[in-house]
Design an enzyme around this catalytic site. Structure first.
Site, PDB file in Angstrom:
ATOM      1  N   GLU A 192       0.791  -1.229   0.000  1.00  0.00           N
ATOM      2  CA  GLU A 192       0.000   0.000   0.000  1.00  0.00           C
ATOM      3  C   GLU A 192       0.825   1.281   0.000  1.00  0.00           C
ATOM      4  OE1 GLU A 192      -3.169   0.363  -0.361  1.00  0.00           O
ATOM      5  OE2 GLU A 192      -3.760  -1.747  -0.283  1.00  0.00           O
ATOM      6  N   SER A 242     -29.760 -20.616  54.943  1.00  0.00           N
ATOM      7  CA  SER A 242     -28.966 -20.678  56.180  1.00  0.00           C
ATOM      8  C   SER A 242     -27.529 -20.219  56.007  1.00  0.00           C
ATOM      9  CB  SER A 242     -28.973 -22.125  56.711  1.00  0.00           C
ATOM     10  OG  SER A 242     -30.286 -22.539  57.024  1.00  0.00           O
TER      11      SER A 242
END
Length: 680
Positions: free
Chosen positions: A80, A338
């Site tokens: 590129e 509990s």
């Protein structure tokens, strides 16, 4: 000479003016900033749990050059913009070369756009491609080069460049097309990632695989011609299959979403405390257990590292395809059954009311209008506190809470960071029923409390991010270190689940201190455990809170808890004597039997009576006695004092009222009365 000097000064002034104009324009019209990026949640090693699309549904994952294969970066620049590291945004040589190639071919065969110019175009898209837009891109490229380093520009480009559909950036593309991060790429993958942005829709692998294959082949040929790739490897890579679209990772679904919300967009990458391998194993375990338990059963769990309070695994549900699976069930208040009993007894130890071998009676007993019974409806007579906790007996726990003070106990939970959801009522059941699950808590609340129990009673908030480990909040001592150690020793001696050998008989199993819980109506099954340097909390139930008859914490949640501990690292150095509490048999005479300090006694108004009130507005002076000064409440509202310092109650009219007296230790008594007036 004068004319030359004048011309020189004029030209200098003109150049200076032009420079100033350029600077002013540059400051007034800066290049656009990088927009919103996808939030990504990872573990400490960078393994992704989940990514989130940006608002318009696009996957735009931030690029990090350190996490991208260097071979891809080199190939991208070679294809590129081979002079990327030499030019300042605009490459005149590339423009001349492109013009010569166009003249020779009679058409445009190569562009002159640099990577910086392409980045400018991505930051500021323009509807038309003409000379004006090209000039603007060049200007923006020069601006970008003045402001950012080459690496920053490249990262911006690799974050925004399109890869077809709703994919932007090389990181999103690598996950979508290859199913992994772009840190290790094959030559075929590198070529495809370079070819796609050149024609993102025309070369989409899932829609146009032939075009994708041709585009990839062209890039492979160019890399081979340029010497970046061996010819034989390029030829071999042409035969690699074209990939299909992969889903983005979706682990730790609920925890990742909570982290994204709490980050509030401050950072695109969130490094969590979750451990990738443990999280994956925990999710598989929970899924399998839920499928075995039933179609509408959900499971939530947390694994917390005790030393740091870091959450190492968080499963909010057994699956989003199951009823209620989209809800984070680690963060929804449920009755804890509990599971709070260890903290009730621990506070009693701290108050000097009891010790592990203090004897207490397990027999039917009424506490005002509240009469608890054991889960199996069997009473065992005289037992020790340790036995009462190990077998989760209800009456001893309620009696102990009555002595500690239900209000004080609830306040202690709140100060520790657990916020019990208590109904806004005045009846006694709201207070003492906390011992048996009468206050809603979340999985996270229990994890906070039990991790504190593992750390000598010091409670701190859970830590969800790596950065939070080094900046922990100050702790709160909910129990003394001595009492916390005694409670852990008792819990290690609890009866083992079916099919599990006691830890003392196995060479590698950790000694686990655990407690189970079952809410009223079998709506919630719990197991909480401490061992191997971690705290584990497991909840099992239905998301809509419908009962699961017969499914207790011991049967539904405890096996999962032990399976989770099997996933944790084994460290023999952490093993402890699970029977240590039995070695200390000396109990002071004052603690041989449980003797609670009496609750306040209400003298007026007596319990379950009718009180006559004239219509003269005089009210009633409340009277009672206790071991300390009393505070008075009617239907939960405080009663003001008169000039003589007496609690003066003015009923709002005829009806039923709940009058409560509370001493300084949080112990309380209730008197339910009916007020009758001449009017009715």
């Amino acid at each position: 000479m004068h004319r030359v000097l004048t011309a020189w000064i004029a030209s200098g002034a003109l150049a200076l003016t032009a420079s100033l104009v350029v600077i002013v324009i540059d400051r007034l019209f800066p290049p656009p900033a990088l927009g919103e990026r996808s939030v990504v949640v990872t573990d400490a090693r960078g393994q992704m749990f989940r990514a989130f699309p940006v608002e318009d549904g696009r996957w735009r994952l931030a690029a990090d050059l350190d996490a991208i294969d260097p071979a891809f970066i080199s190939a991208l620049i070679a294809i590129e913009d081979e002079r990327f590291h030499q030019h300042r945004g605009v490459d005149p040589l590339a423009a001349v070369r492109a013009a010569i190639n166009a003249l020779r071919a009679g058409e445009i065969v190569s562009g002159a756009s640099t990577l910086t110019m392409q980045t400018a175009r991505l930051l500021e898209p323009r509807p038309q491609r003409n000379l004006g837009s090209k000039l603007m891109e060049s200007w923006r490229a020069l601006q970008l080069e003045r402001r950012y380093s080459k690496d920053e520009i490249l990262e911006t480009y690799l974050t925004l460049t399109p890869y077809g559909g709703n994919l932007e950036g090389v990181t999103a593309a690598s996950w979508a097309w290859f199913g992994h991060a772009p840190d290790r790429l094959t030559p075929a993958q590198i070529a495809l990632l370079i070819a796609l942005p050149q024609a993102p829709e025309a070369r989409r692998p899932d829609l146009r695989p032939d075009n994708a294959r041709q585009g990839r082949a062209r890039i492979l040929d160019r890399l081979a011609r340029g010497g970046q790739l061996a010819a034989d490897i390029a030829q071999e890579s042409r035969n690699d299959p074209i990939p299909v679209r992969h889903d983005f990772p979706a682990m730790a679904w609920h925890a990742s979403d909570a982290l994204r919300v709490s980050a509030n967009g401050d950072a695109p990458w969130i490094v969590s405390t979750l451990d990738f391998a443990l999280q994956a194993d925990a999710e598989r375990l929970v899924r399998a257990a839920a499928e075995t338990a039933g179609a509408d059963v959900q499971i939530a769990l947390l694994v917390v590292e005790n030393d740091t309070r870091a959450v190492r695994a968080a499963v909010g549900s057994a699956g989003r395809d199951r009823a209620g699976g989209w809800i984070d069930l680690t963060d929804r208040p449920r009755s804890p059954g509990s599971t709070l009993k260890p903290f009730i007894y621990g506070m009693a130890f701290d108050d000097g009311l009891a010790a592990p071998h203090t004897r207490i009676t397990d027999a039917p007993r009424r506490f005002d209008s509240y009469m608890p019974e054991n889960f199996d409806r069997v009473f065992r007579g005289e037992v020790t506190i340790a036995q009462a906790l190990q077998h989760s007996l209800n009456v001893p726990a309620v009696e102990t809470l009555d002595a500690v003070g239900a209000s004080r106990f609830a306040a202690g939970l709140r100060f520790a960071g657990a916020s019990p959801a208590i109904a806004d009522r005045a009846e006694t059941e709201t207070g003492l029923a906390i011992a048996l699950g009468g206050a809603g808590l979340t999985v996270r609340d229990l994890a906070t409390l039990y991790a504190g129990l593992a750390n000598e009673g010091e409670v701190r908030p859970l830590v969800w991010t790596q950065s939070g480990i080094d900046s922990q909040a100050p702790g709160m001592q909910i129990l003394s270190a001595e009492s916390a150690g005694e409670i852990l020793s008792i819990l290690r001696g609890a009866p083992q689940p079916d099919g599990r050998a006691p830890a003392r008989l196995t060479s590698e199993a950790p000694a686990i201190a655990f407690k189970t819980g079952t809410s009223w109506g079998y709506r919630d099954a719990w197991a909480a455990g401490i061992g191997a340097g971690h705290t584990v909390i497991v909840w099992v139930g239905r998301a809509d809170a419908r009962p699961r008859t017969g499914q207790t914490g011991r049967e539904a949640a405890l096996p999962i808890l032990f399976d989770v501990f099997d996933l944790l690292p084994r460290d023999a150095a952490e093993r402890e004597n699970r029977d240590a509490w039995r070695l200390e048999q000396t109990t002071p005479d004052a603690l041989q039997r449980f003797r609670r300090n009496p609750a306040p006694e209400i003298l007026f108004p007596p319990h379950e009576t009718e009180v006559w009130m004239e219509n003269d507005g005089r009210g009633f002076v409340l009277a009672g006695r206790g071991e300390s000064a009393l505070s008075w409440f009617v239907d939960g509202e405080p009663v003001a004092l008169n000039a003589a310092g007496e609690p003066l109650w003015h009923p709002g009219g005829p009806g039923f009222y709940a009058v409560r007296a509370v001493d300084r230790s949080g112990r309380s008594s209730l008197s339910s009365v009916r007020v009758v007036t001449p009017d009715g």
